[in-house]
Scaffold this motif. Sequence first.
Motif, PDB file in Angstrom:
ATOM      1  N   ALA A 237      11.891  10.170  46.052  1.00 16.03           N
ATOM      2  CA  ALA A 237      11.724   9.951  44.613  1.00 16.03           C
ATOM      3  C   ALA A 237      12.541  10.979  43.812  1.00 16.03           C
ATOM      4  O   ALA A 237      13.229  10.630  42.838  1.00 16.03           O
ATOM      5  N   ALA A 270       4.422  -1.151  51.827  1.00 15.12           N
ATOM      6  CA  ALA A 270       4.693  -1.460  50.411  1.00 15.12           C
ATOM      7  C   ALA A 270       3.577  -0.966  49.492  1.00 15.12           C
ATOM      8  O   ALA A 270       3.834  -0.359  48.451  1.00 15.12           O
ATOM      9  N   ILE A 273       3.658   2.913  48.851  1.00 18.09           N
ATOM     10  CA  ILE A 273       4.725   3.476  48.005  1.00 18.09           C
ATOM     11  C   ILE A 273       4.942   2.665  46.728  1.00 18.09           C
ATOM     12  O   ILE A 273       5.814   2.987  45.923  1.00 18.09           O
ATOM     13  N   GLY A 274       4.149   1.609  46.570  1.00 16.73           N
ATOM     14  CA  GLY A 274       4.301   0.798  45.366  1.00 16.73           C
ATOM     15  C   GLY A 274       5.571  -0.035  45.347  1.00 16.73           C
ATOM     16  O   GLY A 274       6.165  -0.275  44.299  1.00 16.73           O
ATOM     17  N   ALA A 275       5.984  -0.476  46.540  1.00 15.97           N
ATOM     18  CA  ALA A 275       7.199  -1.288  46.627  1.00 15.97           C
ATOM     19  C   ALA A 275       6.887  -2.749  46.360  1.00 15.97           C
ATOM     20  O   ALA A 275       5.749  -3.199  46.521  1.00 15.97           O
ATOM     21  N   LYS A 276       7.907  -3.502  45.959  1.00 17.12           N
ATOM     22  CA  LYS A 276       7.725  -4.928  45.684  1.00 17.12           C
ATOM     23  C   LYS A 276       7.850  -5.786  46.933  1.00 17.12           C
ATOM     24  O   LYS A 276       7.733  -7.005  46.885  1.00 17.12           O
ATOM     25  N   HIS A 282      13.560  -2.250  50.444  1.00 17.83           N
ATOM     26  CA  HIS A 282      12.590  -1.997  49.370  1.00 17.83           C
ATOM     27  C   HIS A 282      12.228  -0.520  49.277  1.00 17.83           C
ATOM     28  O   HIS A 282      11.970  -0.003  48.188  1.00 17.83           O
ATOM     29  N   VAL A 283      12.210   0.166  50.408  1.00 17.84           N
ATOM     30  CA  VAL A 283      11.868   1.600  50.376  1.00 17.84           C
ATOM     31  C   VAL A 283      12.877   2.352  49.506  1.00 17.84           C
ATOM     32  O   VAL A 283      12.511   3.041  48.554  1.00 17.84           O
ATOM     33  N   ASP A 285      14.961   1.149  47.381  1.00 17.94           N
ATOM     34  CA  ASP A 285      15.007   0.609  46.018  1.00 17.94           C
ATOM     35  C   ASP A 285      13.861   1.182  45.181  1.00 17.94           C
ATOM     36  O   ASP A 285      14.037   1.512  44.005  1.00 17.94           O
ATOM     37  N   THR A 286      12.718   1.305  45.810  1.00 21.21           N
ATOM     38  CA  THR A 286      11.547   1.845  45.109  1.00 21.21           C
ATOM     39  C   THR A 286      11.822   3.252  44.574  1.00 21.21           C
ATOM     40  O   THR A 286      11.358   3.626  43.495  1.00 21.21           O
ATOM     41  N   PHE A 287      12.598   4.016  45.336  1.00 25.10           N
ATOM     42  CA  PHE A 287      12.846   5.405  44.947  1.00 25.10           C
ATOM     43  C   PHE A 287      14.151   5.592  44.171  1.00 25.10           C
ATOM     44  O   PHE A 287      14.623   6.716  43.996  1.00 25.10           O
TER      45      PHE A 287
END
Lengths: 479, 479
Positions: A237, A270, A273-276, A282-283, A285-287
């Motif tokens: 993050a 998901a 980490i609050g991923a879509k 996605h990992v 992208d989330t960060f």
Amino acid sequence: MGSQEQTTLATQNQLFYGTFIYPKTLTDLEYLHNTAVAVDQNGTIVAIEPDYDLSQAASTFFPRLGWAPDSVSIHSSLASHNQFFFPGFIDTHLHAPQYPNVGIFGKSTLLDWLETYTFPLEASLSDPAKARTVYNRVIRKTLSHGTTCAAYYATKDVTTTNLLADLCLRAGQRALVGRVCMDQLSPKYYRDASAADSVAATRESITYIQSIDPTGAIVRPVITPRFAPSCSAPLMAELGKLAAETGLPVQTHISENEGEIALVKEMFPAKKIGAKGDTYTHVYDTFGLLTDKTILAHGVHLSEEEVQIIKARGSKVSHCPCSNSALTSGAARVRWLLERGIEVGLGTDMSGGYSPSVLEMARQAALVSRHVAMGYRERAKLTVEEVLYLATKGGAELVGMKGKVGGFEVGMEWDAQLIGLGRDVVDEEYEGEEKEEEGNVDVFGWESWPNKVAKWLFNGDDRNTKKVWVKGRLVHERK
Amino acid sequence: MGSQEQTTLATQNQLFYGTFIYPKTLTDLEYLHNTAVAVDQNGTIVAIEPDYDLSQAASTFFPRLGWAPDSVSIHSSLASHNQFFFPGFIDTHLHAPQYPNVGIFGKSTLLDWLETYTFPLEASLSDPAKARTVYNRVIRKTLSHGTTCAAYYATKDVTTTNLLADLCLRAGQRALVGRVCMDQLSPKYYRDASAADSVAATRESITYIQSIDPTGAIVRPVITPRFAPSCSAPLMAELGKLAAETGLPVQTHISENEGEIALVKEMFPAKKIGAKGDTYTHVYDTFGLLTDKTILAHGVHLSEEEVQIIKARGSKVSHCPCSNSALTSGAARVRWLLERGIEVGLGTDMSGGYSPSVLEMARQAALVSRHVAMGYRERAKLTVEEVLYLATKGGAELVGMKGKVGGFEVGMEWDAQLIGLGRDVVDEEYEGEEKEEEGNVDVFGWESWPNKVAKWLFNGDDRNTKKVWVKGRLVHERK
């Protein structure tokens, strides 16, 4: 280092004359003969004159450029030695500290290879003397193979990461240099103490690298989370924020090996980490790690959904065929990526890959594409032209130099190689010895230029790379 | 040619001293240091002394061998240059006339590749001047890569096939030389007029080759039906009889490509030829072409049933990984063949394969085995030791020289290479140039011997092959 003078030193005006070959598009090479390419003191191509009469240069061409004839240094490709100018190669993924291990991987695959071979060697490179020896060698080696720009991973150690940048700058090799971030799941002896420490060390290295080359013409820092399994969510993050704050490029690994993919899924569900979505992509992208300046190494097992996210973010893929075959990671579907609009370059990935040569990567990209094609996916096959595009113009897209290097056009910079395939074979029964010094390619004399290029692709090596320039500066020459 | 004198010329007694590495078994390399290997005037190893004190040679060792000290020529491997002696490589499958086409294959697969690239070039080699140029070059080239024995296909032309044998004999490269038989399904400009003509021409070439080297120590003829599709049933039947009559070796292609396999099935239905089964292997077996001296190139898509027949006949398989990948033929399952007791060697298959180097074949055999392994067949992977076995001892089994070459043991002949990996890398920042002449392998100094061998396997080239001997005679030396 006292190195800045050298790299910012203005070179002379230069005129390159003879045969020029470069990727015009993914599918086509341009062949220019009897052509003059004028390169100014900043290393920029200022004019290209096809079908040029060299004897007229002083009276017509130079005045038009405002060049005093005696200020110009002239370099010709020798037709008698099957020479031609070609864009410099771009290695979009390699680990400088792993260089001493090239060829040493046994029967390992990614995760055990890291533990057995890689982490111990990388950790030992915090010794500046050892790092200097290894880094000098990998720079000289890759330059000798025509690599004018490299996206390097260093180690987690700031001092020697900075040393790598110093050495690249002095040698004149364009480089992205990344201090490696890793705060978990690596051995205790080789791990950042915390996410905060990792980010602080990264900032320290960025500041240093920007201080030695303020315009970033030759060396630039790159934010380098090793790969998801060795980075905590807070670290990723923070690095994502750093990328947004600084606008710097990012490099990491993705979807190299099935065991690694399973591990990422397990480590970063998901929900947690609050991923879509539940994928490796996605990992990142989330960060916030997927930017239009992100280089993702491997991408062997990406799904359709993942590729669409990568495409939407403008991130790019470094294809590392040698590494993927050597470590039994898989056969990346390059045609499939290209057809989805992903920009793809080539990476040696030393020492997952064993070869320092981007030419060898182009060759292996062709072979791996045939393994993908075997049986049923005929159009997966990559041509000679396509793999040489990936090695040059494709790579330029990854390292943020699209339109600047990778071809020969007015306004581009002179990052180039003089390639020589040697004299034509003649019937001298024991003429062998000196011929062999010219390399491993045999031209008999009846080959077309496209066939000569194919011969170079498949049997060429560093012996065929006679001279290498970066931004107009001669950075390697074979004696 | 006046060449017999040269090859039968007795060499001096020779003592080789230093480090010797060779395949002891499929899975293990032997490493001998400070060792002396005595080779007599016939090129035969007569004594091996490990942990030897060279200064004592004249007083103790030579008298025991009955050698006058001043009659012995001594050759040492230089530890300072990471040198070692290794058995010569055996190329169990290549087409000498196709050498000018290495690297030129586009996106073709076997059958269109033959039509487009191969037959026109082969046909043109009936010109003796052109054949001399090409054949000299391929012999010099393969020798420079350490190939001490090669199983050559020539063309259908007798005169130039015989020339190839002459040139091998003079250069001192052991060779099987085969006049290619093909009386159908090839272009009219390149086809035997009839089965009878084909057999007569083959006999003519056999007689000639046996006349220039009556003991067959260096060159031997080999019966060479090109492959089933280009040979009529009567031709194959006659060649099978010829093999039985003469006891000569046979070489041909089998199960390379799926289109070819379908074609064979269509052309030679079991009922029509009286075969006991409907496979490619049954075709050759029906005509007596599977003997214990038969070299079958490729064997990519063989079935369990076929392998059992091949095993029962004692025929052998030449694995050609470079060609199989380049022409998208498939990935041969070498571990599977070995586990069924098939003897396997390596072939460059130039110009289906693009490289003249058996070392490169060993490397690619390792890579292809990883493509076979990907996902689910973990044990398919071949080790460094295994692929180097295939390149030497394994090859010896194919060319009828089991126990004679491929290792260093008393009674074997001295077919060997002096390999040098160059001095250890030291920190000289611009020491690059002369180092590069030593080749593409960088030894840093801390590597174990098995790791040095792995580095050689994966980055070595002809620059590391310093000297090459066949039957004790020096046949190649890098200046």
